[in-house]
Enzyme design. Structure first.
Site, mmCIF file in Angstrom:
data_model
loop_
_atom_site.group_PDB
_atom_site.id
_atom_site.type_symbol
_atom_site.label_atom_id
_atom_site.label_comp_id
_atom_site.label_asym_id
_atom_site.label_seq_id
_atom_site.Cartn_x
_atom_site.Cartn_y
_atom_site.Cartn_z
ATOM 1 N N LYS A 116 0.842 -1.199 0.000
ATOM 2 C CA LYS A 116 0.000 0.000 0.000
ATOM 3 C C LYS A 116 0.878 1.250 0.000
ATOM 4 O O LYS A 116 0.538 2.253 -0.622
ATOM 5 C CB LYS A 116 -0.893 0.021 1.236
ATOM 6 N N GLU A 200 -2.928 7.166 7.885
ATOM 7 C CA GLU A 200 -3.832 8.023 7.108
ATOM 8 C C GLU A 200 -4.715 8.806 8.056
ATOM 9 O O GLU A 200 -5.030 8.343 9.154
ATOM 10 C CB GLU A 200 -4.762 7.157 6.237
ATOM 11 N N HIS A 235 -14.932 -4.078 8.289
ATOM 12 C CA HIS A 235 -14.206 -3.616 7.098
ATOM 13 C C HIS A 235 -14.314 -4.582 5.925
ATOM 14 O O HIS A 235 -13.491 -4.564 5.023
ATOM 15 C CB HIS A 235 -12.730 -3.344 7.401
ATOM 16 N N ARG A 292 -7.004 -7.804 -9.676
ATOM 17 C CA ARG A 292 -7.720 -9.052 -9.977
ATOM 18 C C ARG A 292 -9.185 -8.713 -10.208
ATOM 19 O O ARG A 292 -9.580 -7.561 -10.077
ATOM 20 C CB ARG A 292 -7.602 -9.994 -8.782
#
Ligand code: ADP
Length: 675
Positions: A116, A200, A235, A292
């Site tokens: 990430k 973040e 999540h 994907r």
């Protein structure tokens, strides 16, 4: 185009890929584990190769074994599905080295998006908007803490190598940062083998909006519009829809173009999804790119009329993209609900077991688009993608998804109404499911009005879990009908009461039926009486006229009770009568009074496993005196730990499982001497 491909996956996605292969005349090869020897995906393919034991590590994650299977069967390409090896660089690399086409992006693109943090650096360079935060290499805890302070709380810590909603921690205050960082790093190291984290700004009430992109090897890259996947638990996505509701044409175009820019920045090829997080004011930021096909791809297929697996195969075979950006259009609205074997009321713990009864709404498997690609003009508003059949088991080895229910409508309202109806027609006996919970969400005010954000389930928790009024009387009438039919032969002529009543017309007969309502554990009786031609059923002091007959369909009964007429299905599993009527599921356990007199012994000292899982710690020694609630055992299920406490005060006599043992749902874990 290829003649034969191998599908390196299982379940619904393997069936889904096989369906497109069949339509295009491409032979398909399945791979399967011990647990999947009789699985639906094996039957869906033309050939199948056994690749090992039941755990993923022994089968679907075995790179060499899968390559060998592809070689042995002469497959020219491998479709990895999603999960398992789909985003594994080593696998893509191994395919390439073996001269087999990997149906997915180039190894470099998987690598670029696998981290990430690295992906964010690339996106920053490509001018794709990013959530304010820190994604640098320097992982010094003090530096990270200073960065978090500078961003401003709340912040979100994310494992750079993370996925599937794992390895994330929300930190509300600077005082909590150090502990959260340590715990996030621990989870990252154990789940992903890499403890790098990024920070973040934690957005409040954000939406999850993602864009489907496709690129070919000839410089073509397009976006197939957006999906909203805001409705999540832990999540993880539960409901997804396309297009994302309530966005202006301008925002949609900007997101689409940003997604294509993201794909181009990593020389992307094939199907990919660029995930954005969106604020309530419509600002959007890049979160990550999944390299994907996504679980939720069918909603895009339903509104674009395109078969995304076909697109993947064509691109992998070096063909150009089937359509240009200008040729792509959206038709109507589509919603997907993921039906899981789980206990929503127990924190969404997975549930396992045999699907003893499985009935899905009338629908079509794998039809693409509102007008069905292969069959022009054919309306297919309900699509079901499933990797299981009645009689199959949901095991602890794999994802507990039973099916994906996808509906299409001309408008969101129409799709929503159709989804509600479709969910009401789902019948599952065996594992617990989230069907009722999904029904509640789709009929809830925030979902119905499109007021979506990732906190929807948590914020409306009380309303979503509040007890609902169910058609109790009607269901009871159907359960009694099924029981009386079973006990007496048939509904009409051959029942013993019938036979007797012919002899003694005026004397009348009564039978008391003992029941336990499984959901709220209450025990009650219903009294069936026949007096001449009059039949009644009495419950709760009220006696009403009662007639019934067997319906035409399997397990179907019709009953009238008082003024109410009802048709439904009753699936009998041992002493439990599962009743499906008026869109609701109820279960009544028959208290066979004779049978129960024998084992009327207290079950106080039993402690049973609340879910299937592995025992990872025993917290006390046998002989320990414990209070009610004292933690006794830690179990792990789906990579999460659950501590199980004593059901009552007492002395622990014996543990029936050892650390490391796999335990089935409902298994007795220990003997507790109560008193
Ligand atoms: P994963 O790869 O584990 O799926 P993501 O980065 O895609 O992780 O995030 C998963 C979910 O976490 C998102 O869909 C969103 O609900 C939530 N989330 C991620 N980043 C933020 C953020 N900065 N602020 C608030 N919620 C976030």
């Amino acid at each position: 185009m290829f003649n034969k491909i191998l599908i390196a996956n299982r379940g619904e996605i393997a069936c889904r890929v096989a369906a497109t292969c069949k339509r295009l005349g491409i032979a398909s090869v399945a791979v399967y584990s011990d647990a999947d020897a009789n699985a639906k995906h094996v039957a869906a393919c033309d050939e199948a190769v056994h690749i090992g034991g039941s755990t993923a590590a022994e089968s679907y994650l075995r790179v060499e074994r899968i390559i060998e299977a592809a070689r042995a069967t002469g497959a020219q390409a491998v479709h990895p599905g999603y999960g398992f090896l789909s985003e594994n660089e080593d696998f893509a690399h191994a395919c390439e080295a073996a001269g087999i086409v990997f149906i997915g992006p180039p190894v470099e693109a998987i690598a670029a998006m696998g981290s990430k943090a690295a992906a964010k650096a690339l996106m920053h360079a490509a001018a794709v908007p990013l959530v304010p935060g820190y994604h640098g290499d320097d992982q010094d805890p003090e530096l990270l803490h200073r960065e978090a302070d500078a961003i401003g709380y709340p912040v979100l810590l994310k494992a750079s190598a993370g996925g599937g909603g794992k390895g994330m921690r929300v930190v509300e205050r600077t005082e909590d940062f150090a502990a959260a960082l340590a715990s996030c790093k621990r989870e990252a190291a154990s789940s992903f083998g890499n403890d790098r984290v990024l920070i973040e700004k934690y957005l409040t009430r954000p939406r999850h909006v993602e864009v489907q992109v496709f690129a070919d090897r000839h410089g073509g890259a397009v976006y197939l519009f957006d999906r909203d996947c805001s409705v999540q638990r832990r999540h993880q996505k539960v409901l997804e829809e396309a297009p994302a509701p309530g966005l202006s044409a301008e925002v949609k175009r900007e997101m689409g173009e940003a997604a294509v820019a993201a794909a181009r920045a990593v020389n992307y090829v094939g199907a990919g999804t660029v995930e954005f997080i969106m604020t309530s004011t419509g600002d959007f930021y890049f979160m990550e790119m999944n390299t994907r096909l996504q679980v939720e791809h069918p909603v895009t297929e339903m509104v674009t009329g395109q078969d995304l697996v076909e697109w993947q195969l064509r691109v992998a075979a070096d063909e150009p993209l089937p359509l240009s950006q200008e040729q792509l259009k959206i038709d109507g609205h589509a919603i997907e609900a993921r039906i899981y074997a789980e206990h929503p009321a127990r924190g969404f713990l997975p549930s396992t077991g045999t699907l003893k009864h499985l009935r899905m709404p009338e629908g079509v498997e794998f039809t693409i688009g509102a007008a069905g690609l292969g069959e022009p003009g054919r309306k297919a508003p309900v699509r079901i993608d499933s990797g299981v059949r009645e009689g199959d088991a949901i095991t602890p080895f794999y994802d507990p998804m039973i099916a994906k229910l996808i509906v299409h409508g001309a408008t969101r309202e129409e799709a929503l109404a159709r989804m509600n109806r479709a969910l009401r027609a789902c019948e599952v006996v065996g594992p617990h499911t989230n069907v009722e919970f999904l029904q509640r969400i789709v009929t809830s005010e925030p979902f119905a009005t499109g007021d979506l954000d990732t906190g929807l389930i948590e914020r409306h928790h009380d309303a979503l879990f509040a007890p609902v009024k169910k058609p109790f009387k009607e269901a009871l009438a159907l359960a009694c009908a099924a029981l009386l039919t079973r006990e007496g032969g048939t509904a009409h002529g051959a029942s013993p009461w019938d036979a007797l009543s012919h002899w003694r017309l005026n004397s009348g007969y009564t039978q008391t039926l003992g029941w336990r309502d499984v959901e709220n554990e209450s025990v009650f009786t219903a009294t069936f009486a026949r007096d001449g031609a009059t039949q009644t059923l009495e419950h709760d002091g009220v006696s009403e006229g009662f007639t019934w007959s067997e319906g035409t369909g399997q397990h179907e009964y019709r009953a009238t009770i008082g003024d109410a007429r009802v048709t439904g299905r009753v699936f009998i599993d041992g002493d439990t009568f599962h009743v499906f009527c008026l869109g609701e599921a109820l279960a009544f356990e028959w208290q066979n009074l004779l049978a129960h007199a024998a084992d009327a012994e207290g079950g106080e000292g039993r402690l049973t496993a609340p879910m299937p899982g592995k025992v990872i710690a025993l917290l006390v020694e046998p002989g320990t005196v414990v209070e009610k609630g004292t933690p006794l055992i830690v179990m792990e299920a789906m990579k999460m730990e659950h501590t199980i406490g004593a059901p009552a005060a007492g002395t622990v006599k014996e543990f029936l499982y050892a650390v490391g043992d796999q335990v089935a749902d409902g298994a007795q874990l220990l003997v507790l001497d109560v008193g």
